[in-house]
Design an enzyme around this catalytic site. Structure first.
Site, PDB file in Angstrom:
ATOM      1  N   HIS A 196      -2.917  -2.212   9.337  1.00  0.00           N
ATOM      2  CA  HIS A 196      -4.142  -1.461   9.031  1.00  0.00           C
ATOM      3  C   HIS A 196      -3.958   0.016   9.386  1.00  0.00           C
ATOM      4  CE1 HIS A 196      -8.287  -0.881   8.020  1.00  0.00           C
ATOM      5  NE2 HIS A 196      -8.616  -0.497   9.235  1.00  0.00           N
TER       6      HIS A 196
ATOM      7  N   ALA B  30      -8.862   0.783  -0.354  1.00  0.00           N
ATOM      8  CA  ALA B  30      -7.411   0.905  -0.201  1.00  0.00           C
ATOM      9  C   ALA B  30      -6.796  -0.377  -0.737  1.00  0.00           C
ATOM     10  CB  ALA B  30      -7.063   1.083   1.267  1.00  0.00           C
TER      11      ALA B  30
ATOM     12  N   TYR C 132     -13.919 -11.317   5.209  1.00  0.00           N
ATOM     13  CA  TYR C 132     -13.035 -11.791   6.288  1.00  0.00           C
ATOM     14  C   TYR C 132     -13.602 -11.534   7.684  1.00  0.00           C
ATOM     15  CZ  TYR C 132     -11.381  -6.914   6.647  1.00  0.00           C
ATOM     16  OH  TYR C 132     -11.305  -5.553   6.795  1.00  0.00           O
ATOM     17  N   GLU C 133     -14.667 -10.717   7.779  1.00  0.00           N
ATOM     18  CA  GLU C 133     -15.284 -10.502   9.093  1.00  0.00           C
ATOM     19  C   GLU C 133     -16.187 -11.679   9.475  1.00  0.00           C
ATOM     20  OE1 GLU C 133     -16.470  -6.134   9.848  1.00  0.00           O
ATOM     21  OE2 GLU C 133     -16.425  -6.336   7.658  1.00  0.00           O
TER      22      GLU C 133
ATOM     23  N   SER D 226     -11.626   2.062   3.436  1.00  0.00           N
ATOM     24  CA  SER D 226     -10.805   2.332   4.629  1.00  0.00           C
ATOM     25  C   SER D 226     -10.086   3.668   4.547  1.00  0.00           C
ATOM     26  CB  SER D 226      -9.704   1.266   4.772  1.00  0.00           C
ATOM     27  OG  SER D 226     -10.236   0.071   5.208  1.00  0.00           O
TER      28      SER D 226
ATOM     29  N   HIS E 238     -14.145   2.461   9.179  1.00  0.00           N
ATOM     30  CA  HIS E 238     -15.426   2.278   8.491  1.00  0.00           C
ATOM     31  C   HIS E 238     -16.533   2.788   9.400  1.00  0.00           C
ATOM     32  CE1 HIS E 238     -14.211  -0.131   4.968  1.00  0.00           C
ATOM     33  NE2 HIS E 238     -13.187  -0.418   5.733  1.00  0.00           N
TER      34      HIS E 238
ATOM     35  N   MET F 150      -8.713  -6.416  -0.007  1.00  0.00           N
ATOM     36  CA  MET F 150      -9.553  -7.411   0.679  1.00  0.00           C
ATOM     37  C   MET F 150     -11.051  -7.114   0.579  1.00  0.00           C
ATOM     38  SD  MET F 150      -7.347  -7.808   4.181  1.00  0.00           S
ATOM     39  CE  MET F 150      -5.548  -7.793   4.167  1.00  0.00           C
ATOM     40  N   SER F 151     -11.447  -6.345  -0.437  1.00  0.00           N
ATOM     41  CA  SER F 151     -12.867  -5.949  -0.486  1.00  0.00           C
ATOM     42  C   SER F 151     -13.346  -5.838  -1.929  1.00  0.00           C
ATOM     43  CB  SER F 151     -13.051  -4.598   0.236  1.00  0.00           C
ATOM     44  OG  SER F 151     -12.429  -3.569  -0.504  1.00  0.00           O
TER      45      SER F 151
ATOM     46  N   HIS G 247     -16.912  -6.939   4.945  1.00  0.00           N
ATOM     47  CA  HIS G 247     -15.804  -7.688   4.348  1.00  0.00           C
ATOM     48  C   HIS G 247     -16.031  -9.164   4.641  1.00  0.00           C
ATOM     49  CE1 HIS G 247     -14.183  -3.685   5.363  1.00  0.00           C
ATOM     50  NE2 HIS G 247     -13.514  -3.808   4.242  1.00  0.00           N
TER      51      HIS G 247
ATOM     52  N   ASN H 238       0.298   1.199  -0.153  1.00  0.00           N
ATOM     53  CA  ASN H 238       1.594   0.530   0.082  1.00  0.00           C
ATOM     54  C   ASN H 238       1.972  -0.278  -1.152  1.00  0.00           C
ATOM     55  OD1 ASN H 238      -0.819  -1.094   1.425  1.00  0.00           O
ATOM     56  ND2 ASN H 238       0.648  -2.614   0.640  1.00  0.00           N
TER      57      ASN H 238
END
Ligand code: HPA
Length: 283
Positions: free
Chosen positions: A255, A120, A92-93, A37, A68, A218-219, A90, A242
């Protein structure tokens, strides 16, 4: 929707590799780099780039996530033949394991033997600067899912794959040495894979810290597992966008923030990757 028959599914990497082969020309890249990302800037440093949209590569994921691009490019980076992948699937998609397996296995069929994955991530260390980099040395698959669940195709790798030293010690040593030379801070850390797409709760972050994680994202972990299964060597760089949820009172995770801060990492990421690449392919 009906799923393709198993034999057809295992042919997917071959079809993807066949679609990509023309952009290689005479090049035989040993390394592929996946840009996470907001980290797509490295693609601008690729010389003589030949690019294909994921939409034109069967089985490659057309991402629904901003930041992306969904492109694969062949070219030279720091004089080294490389493939650059902008965009990843991902979990989560709502994708299934094939969306993770097909790109990685297609790279293997094209002769790639090592992967540099970027992402990230949020940091658990209060002293981490936003925009800094971490070299991943291990992971915790907190999401509790493996892309290898289900029947094993022995042609790709063993049923039970070891993940000790999944993050290649020699590649990590090269990254550390070049970061030191360039004056770029590059601590090593353990990546906790959180399924998403929601960010973590502060209580989950406290739990993950107690378990020994240093960063969360998350990846990447599903890709690492598929890559190790088929024998690719792997290194991972996380761009810290962060401090993790609940660690800063004034921070609202989003995001947009991830993409904005990831861009701050892009310069050091480019410097580090271009300096290290000739040694990474020899490591
Ligand atoms: N959590 C999960 N994924 C992330 C984060 C985070 O704090 N920052 C960037 N990607």
């Amino acid at each position: 929707m009906s799923l393709p028959a198993p034999a057809d599914r295992s042919a997917a990497p071959q079809r993807a590799a066949d679609a990509i082969r023309p952009v290689l020309g005479d090049a035989r890249p040993k390394i592929a780099i996946v840009l996470g990302s907001g980290l797509g800037d490295l693609a601008a440093a690729l010389e003589d780039a030949r690019t294909l949209s994921y939409a034109d590569v069967p089985g490659f994921p057309v991402s629904s996530v901003a930041g992306h691009a969904g492109k694969i490019s062949a070219g030279k980076l720091a004089g080294v033949d490389a493939l650059l992948l902008q965009g990843r699937a991902h979990v989560y998609e709502g994708v299934d394991a094939d969306a993770i397996k097909t790109p990685i296995r297609a790279l293997k069929l094209l002769g790639v033997d090592r992967l540099l994955l970027t992402n990230a991530a949020g940091s658990f260390h209060p002293s981490s600067d936003e925009g800094s980099l971490v070299s991943i040395c291990d992971h915790i698959a907190w999401a509790g899912w493996s892309p290898l669940a289900g029947p094993n195709d022995d042609a790709w790798g063993p049923r039970f794959v070891a993940l000790t030293d999944a993050y290649d010690p020699a590649m990590r040593a090269e990254l550390a040495a070049h970061a030191g030379r360039l004056g770029i801070a590059l601590p090593e850390g353990v990546y906790a894979w959180y399924l998403g797409p929601n960010f973590e709760t502060p209580a989950e972050i406290r739990a993950l810290r107690a378990l020994g994680a240093d960063v969360v994202g998350m990846s990447t972990v599903p890709e690492v597992i598929v890559a190790r299964h088929c024998g690719l060597r792997v290194a991972v760089l996380s761009a810290i966008t962060n401090l993790a949820a609940g660690m800063r009172k004034d921070q609202h995770l989003s995001h947009d923030h991830t993409q904005r801060v990831a861009k701050l990492c892009a310069t050091n990421l480019r410097r580090l990757v271009t300096a290290a690449l000739p040694d990474l392919v020899r490591a």
